[in-house]
Design an enzyme around this catalytic site. Sequence first.
Site, PDB file in Angstrom:
ATOM      1  N   ASP A 151       0.620  -0.958   0.361  1.00  0.00           N
ATOM      2  CA  ASP A 151       0.239   0.144  -0.220  1.00  0.00           C
ATOM      3  C   ASP A 151       1.087   1.113  -0.114  1.00  0.00           C
ATOM      4  OD1 ASP A 151      -1.443   2.013   0.400  1.00  0.00           O
ATOM      5  OD2 ASP A 151      -2.931   0.742   1.607  1.00  0.00           O
ATOM      6  N   GLU A 209     -21.205  -5.454 -13.070  1.00  0.00           N
ATOM      7  CA  GLU A 209     -22.112  -5.899 -12.200  1.00  0.00           C
ATOM      8  C   GLU A 209     -23.459  -5.281 -12.321  1.00  0.00           C
ATOM      9  OE1 GLU A 209     -21.310  -4.591  -7.808  1.00  0.00           O
ATOM     10  OE2 GLU A 209     -19.283  -5.790  -8.339  1.00  0.00           O
ATOM     11  N   HIS A 228     -21.524  -9.429  -4.568  1.00  0.00           N
ATOM     12  CA  HIS A 228     -21.400  -8.358  -3.821  1.00  0.00           C
ATOM     13  C   HIS A 228     -21.627  -8.112  -2.574  1.00  0.00           C
ATOM     14  CE1 HIS A 228     -20.040  -4.427  -5.173  1.00  0.00           C
ATOM     15  NE2 HIS A 228     -19.873  -4.394  -3.711  1.00  0.00           N
TER      16      HIS A 228
HETATM   17  P1  NAD Z   1      -9.130   2.439   2.415  1.00  0.00           P
HETATM   18  O1  NAD Z   1      -9.742   3.492   2.494  1.00  0.00           O
HETATM   19  O2  NAD Z   1      -9.779   2.373   5.017  1.00  0.00           O
HETATM   20  O3  NAD Z   1      -8.670   1.469   2.003  1.00  0.00           O
HETATM   21  C1  NAD Z   1      -8.361   1.344   0.817  1.00  0.00           C
HETATM   22  C2  NAD Z   1      -6.422   1.370   0.512  1.00  0.00           C
HETATM   23  O4  NAD Z   1      -6.180   1.436  -0.300  1.00  0.00           O
HETATM   24  C3  NAD Z   1      -5.639   2.530   1.794  1.00  0.00           C
HETATM   25  O5  NAD Z   1      -5.572   2.299   2.160  1.00  0.00           O
HETATM   26  C4  NAD Z   1      -5.290   3.017  -0.219  1.00  0.00           C
HETATM   27  O6  NAD Z   1      -4.102   3.527   0.207  1.00  0.00           O
HETATM   28  C5  NAD Z   1      -5.034   1.829  -0.211  1.00  0.00           C
HETATM   29  N1  NAD Z   1      -4.771   2.389  -1.959  1.00  0.00           N
HETATM   30  C6  NAD Z   1      -4.893   3.268  -2.705  1.00  0.00           C
HETATM   31  N2  NAD Z   1      -4.784   2.824  -3.614  1.00  0.00           N
HETATM   32  C7  NAD Z   1      -3.704   1.761  -3.252  1.00  0.00           C
HETATM   33  C8  NAD Z   1      -2.194   1.485  -4.681  1.00  0.00           C
HETATM   34  N3  NAD Z   1      -2.442   1.493  -5.829  1.00  0.00           N
HETATM   35  N4  NAD Z   1      -2.054   0.331  -3.896  1.00  0.00           N
HETATM   36  C9  NAD Z   1      -2.224  -0.651  -2.393  1.00  0.00           C
HETATM   37  N5  NAD Z   1      -2.841  -0.064  -2.159  1.00  0.00           N
HETATM   38  C10 NAD Z   1      -3.549   1.716  -2.913  1.00  0.00           C
HETATM   39  O7  NAD Z   1     -10.970   1.595   2.461  1.00  0.00           O
HETATM   40  P2  NAD Z   1     -11.279  -0.172   3.178  1.00  0.00           P
HETATM   41  O8  NAD Z   1     -12.206   0.571   3.654  1.00  0.00           O
HETATM   42  O9  NAD Z   1     -10.245  -0.061   3.160  1.00  0.00           O
HETATM   43  O10 NAD Z   1     -12.360  -0.371   1.584  1.00  0.00           O
HETATM   44  C11 NAD Z   1     -11.661  -1.422   0.789  1.00  0.00           C
HETATM   45  C12 NAD Z   1     -12.138  -1.286  -0.330  1.00  0.00           C
HETATM   46  O11 NAD Z   1     -13.830  -2.226   0.133  1.00  0.00           O
HETATM   47  C13 NAD Z   1     -12.770  -0.625  -0.749  1.00  0.00           C
HETATM   48  O12 NAD Z   1     -12.614  -0.176  -3.006  1.00  0.00           O
HETATM   49  C14 NAD Z   1     -14.406  -0.151  -0.822  1.00  0.00           C
HETATM   50  O13 NAD Z   1     -15.348   0.192  -1.630  1.00  0.00           O
HETATM   51  C15 NAD Z   1     -14.302  -2.644  -0.818  1.00  0.00           C
HETATM   52  N6  NAD Z   1     -15.625  -2.689  -0.108  1.00  0.00           N
HETATM   53  C16 NAD Z   1     -16.165  -3.448  -0.704  1.00  0.00           C
HETATM   54  C17 NAD Z   1     -17.260  -4.448   0.396  1.00  0.00           C
HETATM   55  C18 NAD Z   1     -18.394  -5.412  -0.602  1.00  0.00           C
HETATM   56  O14 NAD Z   1     -19.044  -4.699  -0.336  1.00  0.00           O
HETATM   57  N7  NAD Z   1     -17.444  -6.892  -1.035  1.00  0.00           N
HETATM   58  C19 NAD Z   1     -18.000  -3.156   1.385  1.00  0.00           C
HETATM   59  C20 NAD Z   1     -17.367  -2.227   1.929  1.00  0.00           C
HETATM   60  C21 NAD Z   1     -15.686  -2.094   1.315  1.00  0.00           C
END
Ligand code: NAD
Length: 300
Positions: free
Chosen positions: A169, A255, A273
């Site tokens: 990250d 989706e 999802h």
């Molecule tokens: P968050 O913002 O806390 O964490 C995301 C992380 O990704 C951050 O630490 C950021 O620095 C990192 N990041 C950004 N660009 C990057 C890159 N190029 N390489 C590596 N890391 C990178 O978000 P979160 O709450 O941890 O959520 C993570 C993901 O899960 C999001 O995309 C969110 O949409 C998804 N999500 C999915 C569901 C589901 O139903 N499956 C539900 C909630 C969230």
Amino acid sequence: MKVLICDATAPAALEAMSAAGIEVVNKPDVTPDELMEMLPDYHGMVVRSRTKVRAPLIDVATNLKVIVRGGVGLDNIDVEYAQSKGITVLNTPAASTDSVAELTVGYVFALARRIPQMTASMKAGKWEKKAFKGSELAGKTLGLVGAGRIGRAVAHRASALGMTAIAYDPYVQAAEGIEMVTLDEVFSQADYISLHVPNTPETRNIIDAKAIAKIKDGVRIINCGRGGTVDEDALYDAILAGKVAGAALDVYAEEPNKGHKLYSLDRVIGSPHVGAATGEAQGRVGAEVAEKIIGFFRDK
Ligand code: NAD
């Protein structure tokens, strides 16, 4: 103040907003055409992921002051355009962390022991003891792409299973219980790769054919983050070739994703999802939505 609820939101949230003196109209199945007609009357709108808030809708929403997205990802909203029109965009980022982390860890177990495939075999009336030799998680390396809220919550749980958590990250220097490494080190060291990044130009197809060529043979891949971060054709080819031993997917480039060729492969398991679809997360999302709407109009 009038707030339009455009996607299903916990009833308690609606009651809390009404109790705070906000006029709440609940239209969880509102269509895009209806929205174009209705939205000009509203000061606030609440959406989940179903409702798309793009420029043409923003243009007609002349009274709109705030959009609250129940959930994390803001990909269904043209955030910059809304902000350029003076509209505040808020989300509820922490509400679903535990639910998504638990689903991810569930998939780690399911991939290690092929639980869905064993269940299907039992339901087909078979007794295939030899076909289902699994592997242990203790001592294995979990490679996270993304060490934000959910990535860290997954790492915390993985450490209790005796796994080593490493993560790539570029925006996180350090995280408790996680060794921060390069992307190539994730590819070369991980037995399980789990994605927890948003879909951005940097992360789009971050797992593609080139990346797969660098990963360990027999790796298992989990995506409960965002669709578009794994090249699905490359994953399909890698599973067919035996390079990737299994994949678990909750999110997809397109989706809804019905009948994707990946699901013709026995080594692929997944869900539509539903990472945040637990009673607890929905309750927290609702409470946070209500808090944000009430707080926004109170501070105005
Ligand atoms: P968050 O913002 O806390 O964490 C995301 C992380 O990704 C951050 O630490 C950021 O620095 C990192 N990041 C950004 N660009 C990057 C890159 N190029 N390489 C590596 N890391 C990178 O978000 P979160 O709450 O941890 O959520 C993570 C993901 O899960 C999001 O995309 C969110 O949409 C998804 N999500 C999915 C569901 C589901 O139903 N499956 C539900 C909630 C969230």
